[in-house]
Design a protein around this motif. Structure first.
Motif, PDB file in Angstrom:
ATOM      1  N   ASP A   1      15.600  16.628  -4.816  1.00  0.00           N
ATOM      2  CA  ASP A   1      14.938  16.914  -6.090  1.00  0.00           C
ATOM      3  C   ASP A   1      13.443  16.605  -6.036  1.00  0.00           C
ATOM      4  OD1 ASP A   1      15.302  14.214  -5.843  1.00  0.00           O
ATOM      5  OD2 ASP A   1      15.987  13.884  -7.898  1.00  0.00           O
ATOM      6  N   TYR A   2      12.758  17.170  -5.048  1.00  0.00           N
ATOM      7  CA  TYR A   2      11.299  17.139  -5.061  1.00  0.00           C
ATOM      8  C   TYR A   2      10.844  18.264  -5.996  1.00  0.00           C
ATOM      9  CZ  TYR A   2      11.032  13.899  -1.113  1.00  0.00           C
ATOM     10  OH  TYR A   2      11.126  12.805  -0.308  1.00  0.00           O
ATOM     11  N   ILE A   3      10.320  17.901  -7.166  1.00  0.00           N
ATOM     12  CA  ILE A   3       9.974  18.900  -8.178  1.00  0.00           C
ATOM     13  C   ILE A   3       8.499  18.761  -8.525  1.00  0.00           C
ATOM     14  CG2 ILE A   3      10.500  19.817 -10.471  1.00  0.00           C
ATOM     15  CD1 ILE A   3      13.231  18.459 -10.252  1.00  0.00           C
ATOM     16  N   CYS A   4       7.781  19.889  -8.484  1.00  0.00           N
ATOM     17  CA  CYS A   4       6.383  19.934  -8.878  1.00  0.00           C
ATOM     18  C   CYS A   4       6.309  20.360 -10.337  1.00  0.00           C
ATOM     19  CB  CYS A   4       5.593  20.883  -7.982  1.00  0.00           C
ATOM     20  SG  CYS A   4       3.835  20.955  -8.385  1.00  0.00           S
ATOM     21  N   TYR A   5       5.542  19.603 -11.146  1.00  0.00           N
ATOM     22  CA  TYR A   5       5.374  19.903 -12.562  1.00  0.00           C
ATOM     23  C   TYR A   5       3.910  20.246 -12.824  1.00  0.00           C
ATOM     24  CZ  TYR A   5       9.990  17.913 -13.561  1.00  0.00           C
ATOM     25  OH  TYR A   5      11.331  17.670 -13.602  1.00  0.00           O
ATOM     26  N   ALA A   6       3.694  21.190 -13.733  1.00  0.00           N
ATOM     27  CA  ALA A   6       2.345  21.572 -14.163  1.00  0.00           C
ATOM     28  C   ALA A   6       2.258  21.370 -15.670  1.00  0.00           C
ATOM     29  CB  ALA A   6       2.046  23.016 -13.795  1.00  0.00           C
ATOM     30  N   ARG A   7       1.296  20.519 -16.085  1.00  0.00           N
ATOM     31  CA  ARG A   7       1.129  20.241 -17.515  1.00  0.00           C
ATOM     32  C   ARG A   7      -0.126  20.956 -18.012  1.00  0.00           C
ATOM     33  NH1 ARG A   7       0.905  14.452 -18.215  1.00  0.00           N
ATOM     34  NH2 ARG A   7      -1.377  14.552 -18.012  1.00  0.00           N
TER      35      ARG A   7
ATOM     36  N   HIS B   1      -3.794  22.118 -23.125  1.00  0.00           N
ATOM     37  CA  HIS B   1      -4.268  22.808 -24.317  1.00  0.00           C
ATOM     38  C   HIS B   1      -3.112  23.251 -25.199  1.00  0.00           C
ATOM     39  CE1 HIS B   1      -8.143  24.148 -25.870  1.00  0.00           C
ATOM     40  NE2 HIS B   1      -7.475  25.128 -26.485  1.00  0.00           N
ATOM     41  N   THR B   2      -2.033  23.672 -24.572  1.00  0.00           N
ATOM     42  CA  THR B   2      -0.857  24.102 -25.334  1.00  0.00           C
ATOM     43  C   THR B   2       0.240  23.040 -25.331  1.00  0.00           C
ATOM     44  OG1 THR B   2       0.017  25.192 -23.347  1.00  0.00           O
ATOM     45  CG2 THR B   2      -1.307  26.521 -24.861  1.00  0.00           C
ATOM     46  N   GLN B   3      -0.029  21.882 -24.691  1.00  0.00           N
ATOM     47  CA  GLN B   3       0.936  20.782 -24.641  1.00  0.00           C
ATOM     48  C   GLN B   3       2.294  21.258 -24.130  1.00  0.00           C
ATOM     49  OE1 GLN B   3       0.251  17.418 -25.311  1.00  0.00           O
ATOM     50  NE2 GLN B   3      -1.821  18.245 -25.222  1.00  0.00           N
ATOM     51  N   THR B   4       2.247  21.999 -23.023  1.00  0.00           N
ATOM     52  CA  THR B   4       3.496  22.476 -22.403  1.00  0.00           C
ATOM     53  C   THR B   4       3.524  22.046 -20.954  1.00  0.00           C
ATOM     54  OG1 THR B   4       2.457  24.582 -21.826  1.00  0.00           O
ATOM     55  CG2 THR B   4       3.670  24.487 -23.912  1.00  0.00           C
ATOM     56  N   ILE B   5       4.741  21.888 -20.402  1.00  0.00           N
ATOM     57  CA  ILE B   5       4.949  21.506 -19.005  1.00  0.00           C
ATOM     58  C   ILE B   5       5.847  22.551 -18.362  1.00  0.00           C
ATOM     59  CG2 ILE B   5       5.922  19.784 -17.440  1.00  0.00           C
ATOM     60  CD1 ILE B   5       5.219  17.641 -19.445  1.00  0.00           C
ATOM     61  N   GLN B   6       5.410  23.083 -17.215  1.00  0.00           N
ATOM     62  CA  GLN B   6       6.203  24.046 -16.459  1.00  0.00           C
ATOM     63  C   GLN B   6       6.710  23.364 -15.190  1.00  0.00           C
ATOM     64  OE1 GLN B   6       6.961  26.661 -17.868  1.00  0.00           O
ATOM     65  NE2 GLN B   6       5.352  27.064 -19.367  1.00  0.00           N
ATOM     66  N   GLN B   7       7.904  23.777 -14.758  1.00  0.00           N
ATOM     67  CA  GLN B   7       8.591  23.114 -13.657  1.00  0.00           C
ATOM     68  C   GLN B   7       8.881  24.097 -12.535  1.00  0.00           C
ATOM     69  OE1 GLN B   7      12.149  20.982 -14.828  1.00  0.00           O
ATOM     70  NE2 GLN B   7      13.134  21.374 -12.858  1.00  0.00           N
ATOM     71  N   LYS B   8       8.605  23.675 -11.294  1.00  0.00           N
ATOM     72  CA  LYS B   8       8.929  24.462 -10.105  1.00  0.00           C
ATOM     73  C   LYS B   8      10.378  24.182  -9.712  1.00  0.00           C
ATOM     74  CE  LYS B   8       7.298  25.082  -5.312  1.00  0.00           C
ATOM     75  NZ  LYS B   8       6.756  26.456  -5.379  1.00  0.00           N
ATOM     76  N   GLN B   9      10.967  25.093  -8.951  1.00  0.00           N
ATOM     77  CA  GLN B   9      12.329  24.877  -8.466  1.00  0.00           C
ATOM     78  C   GLN B   9      12.373  23.637  -7.559  1.00  0.00           C
ATOM     79  OE1 GLN B   9      15.210  26.510  -9.121  1.00  0.00           O
ATOM     80  NE2 GLN B   9      14.078  27.672 -10.674  1.00  0.00           N
ATOM     81  N   PRO B  10      13.421  22.831  -7.628  1.00  0.00           N
ATOM     82  CA  PRO B  10      13.511  21.648  -6.768  1.00  0.00           C
ATOM     83  C   PRO B  10      13.511  22.024  -5.290  1.00  0.00           C
ATOM     84  CG  PRO B  10      15.134  21.558  -8.526  1.00  0.00           C
ATOM     85  CD  PRO B  10      14.567  22.934  -8.551  1.00  0.00           C
ATOM     86  N   ILE B  11      12.915  21.158  -4.484  1.00  0.00           N
ATOM     87  CA  ILE B  11      12.877  21.340  -3.028  1.00  0.00           C
ATOM     88  C   ILE B  11      13.751  20.260  -2.412  1.00  0.00           C
ATOM     89  CG2 ILE B  11      11.405  21.395  -0.993  1.00  0.00           C
ATOM     90  CD1 ILE B  11       9.078  22.173  -2.796  1.00  0.00           C
ATOM     91  N   SER B  12      14.611  20.658  -1.460  1.00  0.00           N
ATOM     92  CA  SER B  12      15.515  19.731  -0.783  1.00  0.00           C
ATOM     93  C   SER B  12      14.943  19.405   0.596  1.00  0.00           C
ATOM     94  CB  SER B  12      16.911  20.338  -0.655  1.00  0.00           C
ATOM     95  OG  SER B  12      17.748  19.505   0.108  1.00  0.00           O
ATOM     96  N   VAL B  13      14.900  18.097   0.872  1.00  0.00           N
ATOM     97  CA  VAL B  13      14.392  17.630   2.172  1.00  0.00           C
ATOM     98  C   VAL B  13      15.432  16.706   2.767  1.00  0.00           C
ATOM     99  CG1 VAL B  13      12.606  16.306   3.359  1.00  0.00           C
ATOM    100  CG2 VAL B  13      11.984  17.843   1.490  1.00  0.00           C
ATOM    101  N   LYS B  14      15.741  16.955   4.073  1.00  0.00           N
ATOM    102  CA  LYS B  14      16.674  16.087   4.786  1.00  0.00           C
ATOM    103  C   LYS B  14      16.013  15.649   6.078  1.00  0.00           C
ATOM    104  CE  LYS B  14      21.393  15.713   6.556  1.00  0.00           C
ATOM    105  NZ  LYS B  14      22.681  16.416   6.781  1.00  0.00           N
ATOM    106  N   VAL B  15      15.960  14.335   6.278  1.00  0.00           N
ATOM    107  CA  VAL B  15      15.354  13.768   7.486  1.00  0.00           C
ATOM    108  C   VAL B  15      16.472  13.222   8.345  1.00  0.00           C
ATOM    109  CG1 VAL B  15      13.732  12.071   8.394  1.00  0.00           C
ATOM    110  CG2 VAL B  15      13.272  13.188   6.201  1.00  0.00           C
ATOM    111  N   ILE B  16      16.555  13.708   9.614  1.00  0.00           N
ATOM    112  CA  ILE B  16      17.619  13.278  10.533  1.00  0.00           C
ATOM    113  C   ILE B  16      16.985  12.876  11.849  1.00  0.00           C
ATOM    114  CG2 ILE B  16      19.371  14.738   9.456  1.00  0.00           C
ATOM    115  CD1 ILE B  16      18.976  16.719  11.723  1.00  0.00           C
ATOM    116  N   SER B  17      17.782  12.165  12.658  1.00  0.00           N
ATOM    117  CA  SER B  17      17.342  11.823  14.015  1.00  0.00           C
ATOM    118  C   SER B  17      17.926  12.842  14.996  1.00  0.00           C
ATOM    119  CB  SER B  17      17.814  10.416  14.384  1.00  0.00           C
ATOM    120  OG  SER B  17      19.234  10.373  14.388  1.00  0.00           O
ATOM    121  N   VAL B  18      17.328  12.915  16.189  1.00  0.00           N
ATOM    122  CA  VAL B  18      17.775  13.891  17.194  1.00  0.00           C
ATOM    123  C   VAL B  18      19.205  13.620  17.606  1.00  0.00           C
ATOM    124  CG1 VAL B  18      17.281  14.788  19.498  1.00  0.00           C
ATOM    125  CG2 VAL B  18      15.417  14.191  17.967  1.00  0.00           C
TER     126      VAL B  18
END
Length: 1184
Positions: free
Chosen positions: A209-215, A218-235
């Motif tokens: 759930d890495y989500i970028c928000y834009a506020r 002037h119109t007091q509104t917040i827009q939301q980007k689609q969540p980004i999934s990140v997985k960190v693994i070892s070799v």
């Protein structure tokens, strides 16, 4: 005096207030009064870049003033905007402000464009800026499919945000599904473009759930980007099959996870360019990846970063310089460094500038025929172009005016006429913006007028500048002069400062500056004047400032702030805490000039400021309150380095409560042997937080720590964990070992046992050993437990023994104990002292000598010799011995002589001597008798005087209770005592010893005698006894004394005294009659006394007194009957009627003595009292 708590607001210093007032006056001097004809002036307009909320009506402001009032018109996108044709557009009456009603119908986008307002009257036209109206926009993110990102531990990562373009641009931030901001650090941070940068990833970065928000504010509104999934693994988590199927786009890198030097994620390459406008904030950014995480540094090539305008943001990845100017242009270098290397990037910064004013054109008021100039100077990068307009029309196509001449940025006017009036616009523009200024030329012919209110009162604090206002107007421009007082001369520049706007400045106002000042304005058309008044006030001063205070928590503290101020001004005293309001707490009490804080808490510490305000000045003084207390207890106790006989204790100090910790006290508890009892272990410095502690074996230790500062000890910390040390043999042996016999045939061995802490292990016992000191016997021993005494039986009497007691436990023996010497039991001594001799020193002291007894016969510890002595009758020494009280004196150790004090003289004594040991006394020596010589006797037991006569006294006495010898005689001494207690000659008389009564004859009558009486022996005189007695009075002599009262001298003296008393009484009566307080005259008339003659009015003499027995008392001093009573029926005009009579005293013969006698006659001696009245001679003595 008013008291209040100051609200949180800023106050300007008096100097700045005066400066702002002065500047305002300068501006107002250029204002044309609104009742005069003048061209329009734009007073209010919307901003150049006007972003509107599309959900609300559009309001475009345009306000102006002028005479006559101006009319308004608008252009839109360069063409006339006919507001009458658009039903949604209305103009505010008397104003140019437009309101576009888009809330009922219509869209904001329809009215997007460039608007300009024109205000016009007969004297000219003023125009507004070009107002660009745009509706704000907050678009949604475009829908996109975001694939999950999988990457190895340690790789770099950039999560793009790419927000939609809005108006104005949105504010970007990253959050999760729970609307919690994602933590950022040197490793993870957000860039200026909104992307999220990872210098290297860690397993904990895995989330869906890495989500970028834009506020959009002037119109007091917040827009939301689609969540980004990140997985960190070892070799290692990837098997070869899966790894082979992963494409390069799906997998960031196939390189193994290892450390690497930095590389930049943004900006790219080694160099980049940045352009910024003057006055804006310059923001430079460098974000690097690498492992370990790189650190960013910034430098400016060939220069230094401006100290007060440089700030670092985003963990130093962003450099910001505020209020940037052309001087900030240059090359800036960011350096990324980690343990494996460094990399740098150079950003070339160019600062451009939109036009800015150097000198904006000002309104110009001229009279017909005068000259003037309008100047318009601006700067920018690139250099702006200057263009002029007249009444909103480019000057090149405007109607020609022969009085004006254009010279670049200046318009020169000469010999203007009324038709020269117009509004001129100066436009300075370059590629980054423009400036537009309106300035009118108004040609008027007006006599002076003064705009400042008449009789204005100025109040100024002494020794501060005084500014007296004289706002004026006139055309041509009037000249202004100032005068002080009714007939004063013009004020000159040497003492005063005359400003161009008419203001008179007195740089340092003094008390003598008080008065009336007159301002006179003149031009060729007339003159105007105005009076103002100046008062100089005393400055407000704090004469006693609050003082620094250090108080303990829970106590009460008081701050005092005494203020002296001008009594004509209202004073307000306000208290602040840390430059803010006092807490709303009942513990804070403000009373006049005091602030009291009760039950002080830690949060009360800080700076307390007393602010004294009047309407003219303000002073303040501060004091710091430090709240101190004993420290808080240490915590987090930990035991480390646990060895058999030592351990390391560490702790974390608690808060020192503003008083430094000086030491820590460490205590221990032995839970095995003395649970609940804490013992002192050691102290360490207040700088230490660890201590190496020495331990004893077989102890279950717990430790606690207390902190100490100047106020005392903290509470103990929580106990540490328990630590049981291993058992060991005892370190010490019992102490206080003794060997004493309780019976003649035993030896009692005692010792002080070890406590549980000293036992060092289980099974504590004692090995008791003994043998005779002078014998060859082997040591005898026994092992005992739980006792501190052992008895050895069958020992010889009083024989020295060697003794030792050794401790042992289940582990082993203590070290070899010390050997002490004791003795077996004592028995009574067998032999009495011999050769006893007595030497009589004097009648009360004798010295006794004797020979010591053999040591072996003592059979114990020699404690000394004891003498028994008693008083005995000769010849009956043995017969009555058991009934005689004996006295005892003991002489310590081996003394062989002693003194017997306190003997009775002339007595027969007997004594004997005995030796003493620990068991008791030995046999007595044969009795020795001795006699004490004579001594002086004690005083006679009693002395009485009996049968006093006119000239004799008889003395009776008892012999001394302690004659201390054979009495030889008595000695009697006596002497008379007169009325002043003086002693007369001493008479010495010897009386035989066998007498107990003696009569003294030929003594003086009525005389007091003092007697001294004592007995004598051959040794001398004894103590004396004293007594006093008085002889009696002869009746014949008493009658002769009465006859003296008939002698002439005595009668004359008594008459004089009576006359004096009468005069005093008459004076008192006269004084009372004059006061009219008491009706004495009427009473005297109604109750005339036949025995008292009235005062003769012709000669002022007195009548005579009656000598009758029924006379009446007078006011002050007369005679009274011998029974001391006054019968009311005899006279109604008594002292009682007047209520202020004096309690006078009267002698028994009727003579008045109360006012003259200092004291009563001395009473006669006991046993010789007389009931007869004193003689007149004695009465006279009382007067004298």
């Amino acid at each position: 005096m008013q008291l209040k708590r100051m609200p949180k607001k800023k106050r300007l210093p008096a100097g700045r207030v005066a400066l702002i007032l002065f500047l305002c006056q300068m501006i107002s001097a250029l204002e044309v009064p609104l009742d005069l004809v003048q061209p329009p002036t734009i007073t209010q307009q919307s901003p150049k870049d006007y972003i509107i909320d599309p959900r609300e009506n559009i309001v475009i402001q345009c306000e102006a003033k002028g005479k006559p009032p101006p009319s308004f018109s608008w252009t839109r996108n360069g063409t006339h905007f006919d507001i009458d044709k658009d039903p949604l557009v209305t103009m505010k009456p008397g104003s140019g402000t437009l309101t576009i009603n888009i809330m009922s119908e219509g869209k904001a986008e329809t009215y997007e464009g460039v608007y300009q307002c024109t205000a016009r009257n007969e004297r000219g036209a003023a125009i507004s800026n070009n107002i660009v109206v745009r509706p704000s926009r907050s678009p949604l993110w475009t829908k996109e499919k975001l694939e999950p990102i999988t990457l190895r531990n340690g790789q770099s990562l950039v999560l793009p945000c790419r927000p939609p373009l809005g108006l104005p641009p949105p504010i970007i931030f990253w959050m999760d599904n729970s609307f919690q901001r994602l933590p950022q650090s040197e490793r993870v941070s957000q860039g200026l473009n909104g992307d999220l940068y990872f210098s290297n990833v860690l397993p904990e970065d895995t989330r869906e759930d890495y989500i970028c928000y834009a506020r959009f504010n002037h119109t007091q509104t917040i827009q939301q980007k689609q969540p980004i999934s990140v997985k960190v693994i070892s070799v290692d988590e990837l098997n070869d099959t899966i790894a082979a199927n992963l494409s390069d786009t799906e997998f960031y890198s196939a390189k193994p996870n290892r450390e690497r030097p930095p590389t930049f994620l943004t900006p790219e390459g080694n160099t980049s360019n940045k352009e910024e406008l003057r006055g804006n904030v310059l923001s430079l950014e460098c974000i690097a990846e690498g492992l370990p995480t790189p650190v960013i540094y910034w430098i400016k090539e060939d220069g230094t970063l401006p100290t007060n305008r440089t700030f670092y943001r985003n963990f130093k990845k962003t450099l910001q310089i505020i209020q940037v100017s052309e001087a900030d242009s240059g090359n800036y270098q960011c350096i990324a460094k980690n343990a494996l290397g460094a990399i740098h990037h150079t950003i070339s910064v160019t600062v451009k500038a939109a036009p800015y004013w150097i000198l904006a054109p000002q309104n110009l008021v001229l009279s017909p025929g005068e000259d003037g100039t309008l100047i318009c100077r601006a700067n920018g990068n690139p250099k702006p172009r200057i263009s002029w307009l007249s009444n909103g029309v480019p000057i090149e196509i405007a109607p020609d005016d022969p009085s004006r001449k254009i010279d670049g940025d200046t318009i020169i006017f000469s010999n203007v006429q009324e038709r020269s009036s117009a509004v001129y616009q100066c436009n300075a523009s370059n590629e980054y913006g423009y400036l537009l200024a309106n300035a009118f030329v108004n040609v008027l012919a007006e006599p002076p007028r003064i705009l400042t209110s008449a009789n204005t009162l100025y109040q100024v604090i002494a020794n501060r500048p005084a500014l007296l206002d004289c706002a004026f107007f006139g055309s041509p421009l009037p000249t202004v002069e100032w005068f002080k007082g009714a007939k004063g001369s013009a004020l000159r520049d040497d003492i005063y400062v005359l400003h161009e706007n008419g203001t008179l400045e007195i740089p340092v106002a003094q008390k003598d500056s008080t008065g009336t000042y007159t301002c006179v304005a003149r031009n060729k058309l007339g003159m105007a004047k105005n009076e103002v008044h100046l008062e100089i006030k005393d400055p407000t001063r704090i004469i006693k400032q609050p003082e620094y205070a250090v108080v303990q928590r829970g106590s009460t503290v008081s701050f005092e702030c005494k203020v002296k101020h001008d009594h004509t001004l209202t004073l307000t005293i306000t208290w602040l805490k840390d430059n803010g309001e006092l807490p709303s707490d009942g513990r804070f009490t403000v009373d006049k000039d005091h602030l009291e804080v009760a039950d002080v808490r830690d949060s009360d510490g800080g700076a307390y400021t007393c602010v004294a305000n009047t309407t003219l000045d303000m002073v303040s003084a501060s004091a710091v309150l430090s709240v101190v207390d004993v420290p808080n207890p240490p915590f987090d106790l930990e035991l480390t380095d646990q060895l058999d006989k030592s351990v390391q204790l560490s702790w974390t100090p608690g808060d020192d409560n503003n008083s430094p910790i000086t030491e820590f006290i460490i205590e221990y508890e032995d839970a095995m042997h003395e649970a609940g009892l804490w013992h002192h272990q050691t102290e360490v410095s207040g700088m230490q937080t660890t201590a190496q502690l020495k331990l004893s074996p077989y102890v279950n230790y717990s430790f606690r720590v207390m902190a100490v500062n100047s106020l005392g000890r903290s509470l103990p910390s929580e106990p540490s964990e328990q630590y049981l040390t291993k058992a060991a043999e005892p370190d010490t042996n019992p102490t206080a070992v003794e060997g004493l016999g309780s019976e003649p045939d035993n030896l009692v061995i005692t010792w002080k046992p070890l406590n549980g802490f000293e036992s060092n292990g289980p099974g504590l016992q004692y090995k008791v050993s003994w043998r005779q000191k002078d014998g060859d016997d082997e040591w005898a021993s026994v092992v005992v437990a739980n006792v501190s005494k052992y008895i050895v039986s069958g020992t010889p009497t009083f024989v020295p023994y060697l003794i030792k007691v050794q401790a042992l436990n289940d582990v082993g023996f203590a070290p070899e104990p010390a050997v002490v010497m004791g003795h077996s039991g004592e028995d009574l001594p067998m032999v009495a002292p011999g050769n006893v001799r007595v030497n009589v020193v004097n009648s009360t002291l004798a010295e006794v000598h004797w020979d010591p007894v053999p040591l072996k016969s003592i059979r114990g510890h020699l404690q000394g010799y004891r003498i028994y002595y008693w008083k005995a009758q000769e010849g009956s020494l043995k017969r009555n011995r058991r009934h005689i009280e004996k006295k005892i004196l003991t002489f310590q150790d081996s003394k062989t002589h002693g003194m017997l004090p306190g003997l009775e003289p002339f007595s027969h004594y007997a004594l004997n001597v005995r030796v003493v040991n620990g068991k008791g006394e030995g046999p007595a020596s044969p009795d020795r008798v001795f006699n004490t010589p004579e001594g002086v006797p004690s005083a006679p037991s009693s002395l009485k005087i009996v049968n006093p006569t006119l000239d004799s006294l008889t003395l009776e006495w008892d012999p001394p209770s302690r004659p201390n010898g054979i009495l030889t005689e008595y000695t009697l001494k006596y002497q008379p005592i007169n009325s002043t207690h003086e002693l007369g000659p001493l008479v010495d008389l010897k009386i035989p010893a066998n007498k107990t009564r003696w009569t003294l004859k030929n003594l003086n009558f009525s005389t007091r005698y003092k007697f001294y009486f004592y007995a004598q022996t051959a040794a001398g005189s004894g103590s004396q006894i004293t007594e006093e007695a008085v002889t009696t009075v002869d009746e014949a002599m008493a009658s002769r004394q009465v006859d003296i009262a008939t002698q002439g001298w005595f009668i004359g003296l008594m008459c004089a005294v009576a006359l004096l008393i009468l005069i005093l009484l008459i004076v008192c009566f006269i004084r009372r009659n004059k006061g009219g307080k008491y009706p004495v005259k009427e009473k005297e008339d109604a109750h005339a006394d036949p025995e008292i003659q009235p005062m003769k009015e012709d000669d002022g003499t007195f009548g005579e007194y009656s000598d009758a027995e029924d006379h009446k008392p007078l006011k002050k001093g007369s005679r009274t009957p011998s029974d001391r009573t006054v019968k009311k029926e005899d006279s109604d005009d008594s002292l009682v009627d007047y209520g202020e009579g004096v309690n006078g005293q009267f002698n028994e013969d009727g003579s008045f003595i109360g006012q003259y006698s200092g004291k009563k006659e001395k009473e006669p001696a006991e046993g010789n009292e007389s009931s007869e009245a004193p003689s007149p001679v004695n009465a006279m003595n009382s007067f004298v």
